[in-house]
Write an enzyme that holds these catalytic residues in place. Structure first.
Site, PDB file in Angstrom:
ATOM      1  N   TYR A 119       0.859  -1.189   0.000  1.00 49.82           N
ATOM      2  CA  TYR A 119       0.000   0.000   0.000  1.00 49.82           C
ATOM      3  C   TYR A 119       0.896   1.241   0.000  1.00 49.82           C
ATOM      4  O   TYR A 119       1.766   1.396   0.848  1.00 49.82           O
ATOM      5  CB  TYR A 119      -0.883  -0.042   1.245  1.00 49.82           C
ATOM      6  CG  TYR A 119      -2.053   0.925   1.306  1.00 49.82           C
ATOM      7  CD1 TYR A 119      -2.179   2.020   0.463  1.00 49.82           C
ATOM      8  CD2 TYR A 119      -3.058   0.740   2.260  1.00 49.82           C
ATOM      9  CE1 TYR A 119      -3.263   2.879   0.543  1.00 49.82           C
ATOM     10  CE2 TYR A 119      -4.153   1.595   2.355  1.00 49.82           C
ATOM     11  CZ  TYR A 119      -4.246   2.662   1.495  1.00 49.82           C
ATOM     12  OH  TYR A 119      -5.319   3.523   1.596  1.00 49.82           O
ATOM     13  N   CYS A 120       0.695   2.119  -0.976  1.00 47.43           N
ATOM     14  CA  CYS A 120       1.380   3.416  -1.037  1.00 47.43           C
ATOM     15  C   CYS A 120       2.900   3.214  -1.050  1.00 47.43           C
ATOM     16  O   CYS A 120       3.426   2.496  -1.896  1.00 47.43           O
ATOM     17  CB  CYS A 120       0.915   4.285   0.113  1.00 47.43           C
ATOM     18  SG  CYS A 120       1.477   6.024   0.036  1.00 47.43           S
ATOM     19  N   VAL A 121       3.619   3.823  -0.115  1.00 49.82           N
ATOM     20  CA  VAL A 121       5.081   3.729  -0.114  1.00 49.82           C
ATOM     21  C   VAL A 121       5.550   2.286   0.047  1.00 49.82           C
ATOM     22  O   VAL A 121       6.604   1.899  -0.487  1.00 49.82           O
ATOM     23  CB  VAL A 121       5.673   4.632   0.991  1.00 49.82           C
ATOM     24  CG1 VAL A 121       5.208   4.197   2.357  1.00 49.82           C
ATOM     25  CG2 VAL A 121       7.189   4.620   0.970  1.00 49.82           C
TER      26      VAL A 121
END
Length: 623
Positions: free
Chosen positions: A356-358
């Protein structure tokens, strides 16, 4: 000798500073005075307001006297002044021709607005007829902004000014595209701050509340402000409303593995049989993992367990001085370590993973490293939630990425880590009206009580970041975009080439995502060499991900044809109502549908199983 003047409290100082900046605009364009004198100033009433002012100043003085060091500067007034001066210097406001056009437009607007308040046949305005004002904005949706011509003029002129100033950004000469976007972002932020809704004397809702309560709303607002200054962070929700493990992050599970960087949680199965291939979720370490486990109705983790997935989640440690030397390599090694631990624990050859994301950006690098090492088969499939690998069009966060701003952020780091409140403030700036000024008005001016909202509680539950990792991430990825250059970056001694990734991938983007824009997420499809399913979900960075099927909200788009761009994908896509989660679990079972009994190590904490503690564990609670 004259006594030293007591400095204004920050509430008063901020309002004065805003007022000074706003007055220079309104004086040029408003045909009437922008700050009405609506509070009587004689007799007992004057005494009451004088006592109220003294009371507020006393609260501030008492607060200052009890501080071991100066209060946290949630509002950097010096920085605000410098920002406004720099912004004014770049904008073409002094051009006489532009000033003349602005004046003519404002007079025309004034005539149009006031014409709707003209007396009716009986000497008053037409009854039951709401004025049809030319510009709409939800900040001014309360009828009080329309009931009096003065406040209608104030907010309509402000909206006109904002419209014209944003347009002026494109007229500034000599700016490269990146600097122009920075100026556009600064203009937007400046005008959001200068909204008349943020000023007590130009907000009719605040004025009425102040008169009705005798100013007690301002007293309550001061209490809120002082509390926020104490913690160094704007409060969005009732801080006592939620407790981890009690009414948030409640899915049953055990911490089964721990390192100095992360804890690994295994959740208890709720079905008699489970899919043979387990799932590991890597949430971003810039937030707490329980965004995926807010409550039973919204929990992706609980839902995944209910679908028969043996689900593991990594809970990252919030950085402290012991993590001063942590870099990207450590997070990549942690992902590989988690995969290896689950494979060994369950005696399986491979796992599904979500980034998720980074953590998704990092997962892309992990996949490339495993591929180069000949170990790609450790991962059965990879899912990416709003993750970027190509940062050329990474959206508004790029406005914070230049040498000066990176140096400024570096100076904020202490003891080898960046305080999570800095990142929280950065993300709040991306939605200043919603996440800053809305709460300034509600919490400080109106003195309202905080709501109990689990998502806002999570949003304010910040995590610290290792300073070395953060700096290199901004420079190598956001600024220099090196992840998409084959072998430009290495981690854990292995060069990274995303073209080597052949693991099947499910890529989810949010249509309205302002942190990882859909166009930026789409570019992942240009760099992998694997079978991919791209899904465009309705809403943004959080709601686009956390959208349980039972809620019946939003929609998602799929297009299984080969498309060369997001625009082409959208043009030929089929819209599906509701959550994309069922589409994802169908894709997951399509990779491997074999099931096994949910027993033995599939049930954490059973006989002979060494566990560390109950979920959600210690790391998520540490600040």
């Amino acid at each position: 000798m004259a006594a030293a003047k007591t400095p204004d409290d920050p509430f008063t100082a901020l309002m004065k500073l805003q007022a000074e900046q706003a007055q220079s605009f309104f004086d040029q364009m408003m045909p009437v005075k922008s700050g009405p004198d609506v509070i009587p100033a004689s007799g007992d009433t004057a005494d009451h307001w004088a006592q109220l002012s003294s009371r507020l100043q006393s609260m501030w003085n008492d607060f200052q006297a009890g501080q071991q060091k100066p209060a946290t500067a949630m509002f950097d007034l010096t920085g605000w002044t410098d920002l406004s001066k720099n912004w004014m210097a770049q904008m073409p406001l002094v051009d006489p021709a532009r000033q003349q056009r602005l004046m003519e437009d404002s007079v025309q607007l004034w005539q149009s607005v006031l014409g709707q308040y003209a007396p009716g046949p009986d000497g008053g305005t037409e009854e039951n007829t709401a004025p049809d004002l030319p510009r709409k904005d939800r900040r001014f949706a309360d009828p009080k902004w329309q009931q009096q011509p003065l406040f209608a003029l104030i907010h309509q002129t402000y909206l006109l000014m904002t419209e014209r100033l944003v347009a002026m950004v494109d007229e500034v000469e000599g700016l490269d595209p990146a600097k122009r976007e920075q100026l556009r972002f600064a203009t937007k932020g400046m005008m959001e701050a200068l909204s008349p809704a943020n000023f007590p004397l130009t907000n009719p809702v605040v004025l009425q509340r102040t008169l009705e309560s005798g100013g007690e709303n301002l007293v309550k607002g001061m209490e809120h402000l002082l509390s926020d200054l104490e913690r160094g962070q704007l409060t969005h929700t009732d801080p006592a409303a939620f407790q981890l493990g009690r009414n948030i992050a409640t899915t049953p599970g055990k911490v089964v593995h721990e390192t100095p960087l992360y804890q690994l949680i295994q959740y208890s199965p709720s079905t008699p049989d489970v899919l043979a291939v387990p799932l590991i979720i890597f949430p971003p370490w810039i937030n707490r993992f329980y965004i995926l486990d807010l409550n039973p109705e919204k929990s992706f983790i609980r839902w995944a367990v209910e679908q028969g997935l043996t689900t593991f989640v990594v809970s990252w440690k919030s950085a402290d001085a012991s993590m001063a030397d942590v870099v990207w390599d450590d997070y990549i090694r942690a992902q590989i370590d988690a995969v290896d631990h689950v494979r060994q624990r369950l005696d399986v050859p491979s796992t599904h993973v979500i980034g998720y994301c980074v953590a998704g950006t990092t997962l892309a690098a992990t996949l490339a490293i495993l591929a180069r090492r000949g170990e790609a088969d450790k991962i059965k499939s990879a899912t990416f939630f709003t993750a970027q690998v190509d940062f050329e069009r990474a959206g508004e966060l790029l406005n914070f990425i230049d040498d000066n701003q990176i140096a400024a952020i570096e100076n904020l780091a202490r003891d080898g880590y960046l305080d999570g409140r800095v990142m929280a403030a950065t993300f709040n700036l991306l939605r200043g009206t919603d996440l800053i000024w809305n709460y300034v008005v509600n919490n400080y001016l109106l003195g309202e009580e905080y709501p109990a909202f689990d998502l806002l509680h999570w949003n304010g539950d910040v995590t610290n970041l290792p300073a070395k990792w953060h700096k290199s991430y901004l420079i190598d990825l956001y600024r220099d975009n090196r992840l998409v250059e084959p072998d430009s970056l290495s981690a854990d001694g292995t060069p990274i080439d995303l073209r080597m990734v052949e693991t099947p991938c499910y890529i989810q983007a949010g249509k309205e995502d302002h942190i990882a824009p859909a166009e930026s997420v789409w570019r992942m499809t240009d760099h992998f060499s694997c079978p991919m399913r791209f899904v465009l979900a309705g809403s943004g960075h959080i709601a686009g991900v956390v959208n349980p099927p039972a809620a019946g909200k939003y929609q998602y788009w799929r297009n299984d044809e080969d498309t060369a761009s997001l625009e082409e994908f959208v043009a030929g896509a089929t819209e599906h109502k509701g959550s994309w989660w069922p589409d994802w679990i169908e894709w997951i079972t399509g990779q491997d549908s074999k099931k096994v009994p949910a027993k033995g190590p599939r049930k954490p904490g059973g006989k002979g199983d060494k566990i560390i503690e109950d979920a959600p564990g210690r790391y998520v609670i540490q600040r």
